[in-house]
Design a protein around this motif. Sequence first.
Motif, PDB file in Angstrom:
ATOM      1  N   ILE A  27       0.863  -1.165   0.000  1.00 53.39           N
ATOM      2  CA  ILE A  27       0.000   0.000   0.000  1.00 53.39           C
ATOM      3  C   ILE A  27       0.905   1.222   0.000  1.00 53.39           C
ATOM      4  CG2 ILE A  27      -1.577   1.399   1.373  1.00 53.39           C
ATOM      5  CD1 ILE A  27      -2.896  -1.151   2.318  1.00 53.39           C
ATOM      6  N   ARG A  28       0.679   2.103  -0.963  1.00 54.57           N
ATOM      7  CA  ARG A  28       1.448   3.350  -1.020  1.00 54.57           C
ATOM      8  C   ARG A  28       0.537   4.488  -0.588  1.00 54.57           C
ATOM      9  NH1 ARG A  28       3.037   7.872  -3.287  1.00 54.57           N
ATOM     10  NH2 ARG A  28       5.258   8.347  -3.317  1.00 54.57           N
ATOM     11  N   LEU A  29       1.034   5.270   0.346  1.00 54.94           N
ATOM     12  CA  LEU A  29       0.308   6.431   0.847  1.00 54.94           C
ATOM     13  C   LEU A  29       0.690   7.653   0.016  1.00 54.94           C
ATOM     14  CD1 LEU A  29       1.092   5.817   4.618  1.00 54.94           C
ATOM     15  CD2 LEU A  29      -1.022   5.257   3.456  1.00 54.94           C
ATOM     16  N   SER A  30      -0.286   8.330  -0.553  1.00 58.81           N
ATOM     17  CA  SER A  30       0.000   9.553  -1.310  1.00 58.81           C
ATOM     18  C   SER A  30       0.462  10.646  -0.344  1.00 58.81           C
ATOM     19  CB  SER A  30      -1.247  10.023  -2.062  1.00 58.81           C
ATOM     20  OG  SER A  30      -2.205  10.549  -1.157  1.00 58.81           O
ATOM     21  N   ALA A  31       1.082  11.684  -0.891  1.00 59.61           N
ATOM     22  CA  ALA A  31       1.534  12.805  -0.065  1.00 59.61           C
ATOM     23  C   ALA A  31       0.362  13.424   0.695  1.00 59.61           C
ATOM     24  CB  ALA A  31       2.233  13.841  -0.934  1.00 59.61           C
ATOM     25  N   LYS A  32      -0.780  13.529   0.027  1.00 59.96           N
ATOM     26  CA  LYS A  32      -1.971  14.104   0.681  1.00 59.96           C
ATOM     27  C   LYS A  32      -2.501  13.172   1.776  1.00 59.96           C
ATOM     28  CE  LYS A  32      -2.684  17.928  -1.680  1.00 59.96           C
ATOM     29  NZ  LYS A  32      -2.763  19.257  -1.110  1.00 59.96           N
ATOM     30  N   ALA A  33      -2.373  11.854   1.587  1.00 61.85           N
ATOM     31  CA  ALA A  33      -2.795  10.905   2.621  1.00 61.85           C
ATOM     32  C   ALA A  33      -1.875  11.019   3.835  1.00 61.85           C
ATOM     33  CB  ALA A  33      -2.797   9.480   2.086  1.00 61.85           C
ATOM     34  N   LEU A  34      -0.575  11.142   3.600  1.00 61.21           N
ATOM     35  CA  LEU A  34       0.377  11.324   4.695  1.00 61.21           C
ATOM     36  C   LEU A  34       0.028  12.579   5.493  1.00 61.21           C
ATOM     37  CD1 LEU A  34       3.734  10.533   2.867  1.00 61.21           C
ATOM     38  CD2 LEU A  34       2.637   9.131   4.620  1.00 61.21           C
ATOM     39  N   GLU A  35      -0.289  13.628   4.765  1.00 63.73           N
ATOM     40  CA  GLU A  35      -0.659  14.901   5.388  1.00 63.73           C
ATOM     41  C   GLU A  35      -1.938  14.748   6.216  1.00 63.73           C
ATOM     42  OE1 GLU A  35      -2.380  18.824   3.400  1.00 63.73           O
ATOM     43  OE2 GLU A  35      -0.319  18.408   2.742  1.00 63.73           O
ATOM     44  N   LYS A  36      -2.930  14.068   5.653  1.00 62.50           N
ATOM     45  CA  LYS A  36      -4.216  13.877   6.336  1.00 62.50           C
ATOM     46  C   LYS A  36      -4.035  13.061   7.618  1.00 62.50           C
ATOM     47  CE  LYS A  36      -7.933  14.928   4.840  1.00 62.50           C
ATOM     48  NZ  LYS A  36      -8.734  16.130   5.139  1.00 62.50           N
ATOM     49  N   ILE A  37      -3.198  12.028   7.569  1.00 62.70           N
ATOM     50  CA  ILE A  37      -2.954  11.170   8.731  1.00 62.70           C
ATOM     51  C   ILE A  37      -2.061  11.879   9.754  1.00 62.70           C
ATOM     52  CG2 ILE A  37      -1.934   8.968   9.476  1.00 62.70           C
ATOM     53  CD1 ILE A  37      -2.718   7.873   6.677  1.00 62.70           C
ATOM     54  N   GLY A  38      -1.284  12.850   9.271  1.00 62.70           N
ATOM     55  CA  GLY A  38      -0.397  13.588  10.160  1.00 62.70           C
ATOM     56  C   GLY A  38       0.995  13.003  10.239  1.00 62.70           C
ATOM     57  N   ILE A  39       1.406  12.352   9.158  1.00 63.74           N
ATOM     58  CA  ILE A  39       2.733  11.752   9.124  1.00 63.74           C
ATOM     59  C   ILE A  39       3.697  12.716   8.459  1.00 63.74           C
ATOM     60  CG2 ILE A  39       4.117   9.879   8.155  1.00 63.74           C
ATOM     61  CD1 ILE A  39       1.621   8.109   8.373  1.00 63.74           C
ATOM     62  N   ASP A  40       4.787  13.001   9.141  1.00 58.54           N
ATOM     63  CA  ASP A  40       5.835  13.871   8.617  1.00 58.54           C
ATOM     64  C   ASP A  40       6.791  12.999   7.804  1.00 58.54           C
ATOM     65  OD1 ASP A  40       7.903  15.596   8.112  1.00 58.54           O
ATOM     66  OD2 ASP A  40       8.215  16.178  10.196  1.00 58.54           O
ATOM     67  N   SER A  41       7.054  13.391   6.569  1.00 57.48           N
ATOM     68  CA  SER A  41       7.910  12.578   5.706  1.00 57.48           C
ATOM     69  C   SER A  41       9.376  12.615   6.114  1.00 57.48           C
ATOM     70  CB  SER A  41       7.762  13.015   4.246  1.00 57.48           C
ATOM     71  OG  SER A  41       8.158  14.362   4.119  1.00 57.48           O
ATOM     72  N   ALA A  42       9.728  13.410   7.138  1.00 53.50           N
ATOM     73  CA  ALA A  42      11.115  13.486   7.578  1.00 53.50           C
ATOM     74  C   ALA A  42      11.536  12.225   8.345  1.00 53.50           C
ATOM     75  CB  ALA A  42      11.313  14.720   8.451  1.00 53.50           C
TER      76      ALA A  42
END
Length: 124
Positions: A27-42
């Motif tokens: 499962i790949r999380l889109s950038a917007k999904a990461l943002e919605k879930i509150g995951i920082d890509s750092a």
Amino acid sequence: MSNESSFEFLKIAPNEPHITLDKYGRIRLSAKALEKIGIDSAFTPWVAVAYDKASKTFAIQKEELATTAPADAKTKVDRKNYLHIRQTLRDCGIDVPDEYVRYFYAGAVSVKGERFHAFRLDED
């Protein structure tokens, strides 16, 4: 020769939060999904994942907010924003697609009394 052409404008979908299930069982999380879930890509966090077969919906939440989720429902988001869960999908009777399928953000849901982010199968 006329200046008119047979070109037609494409209808481009807006960049909505979504996840993609691919033929490798990732499962790949889109950038917007990461943002919605509150995951920082750092950094690469752990998430809890639930699935509702009836509505074909995944529910995802950051590990620290999913206190009721058992340890075997948690997995790490890798540096390319993938969840590697092929065997888990098979064990749960969830079909791995031949190509890829998208699940779009469907709002917040309650999973065992906790708030998760729901992603419902796009059947169009």
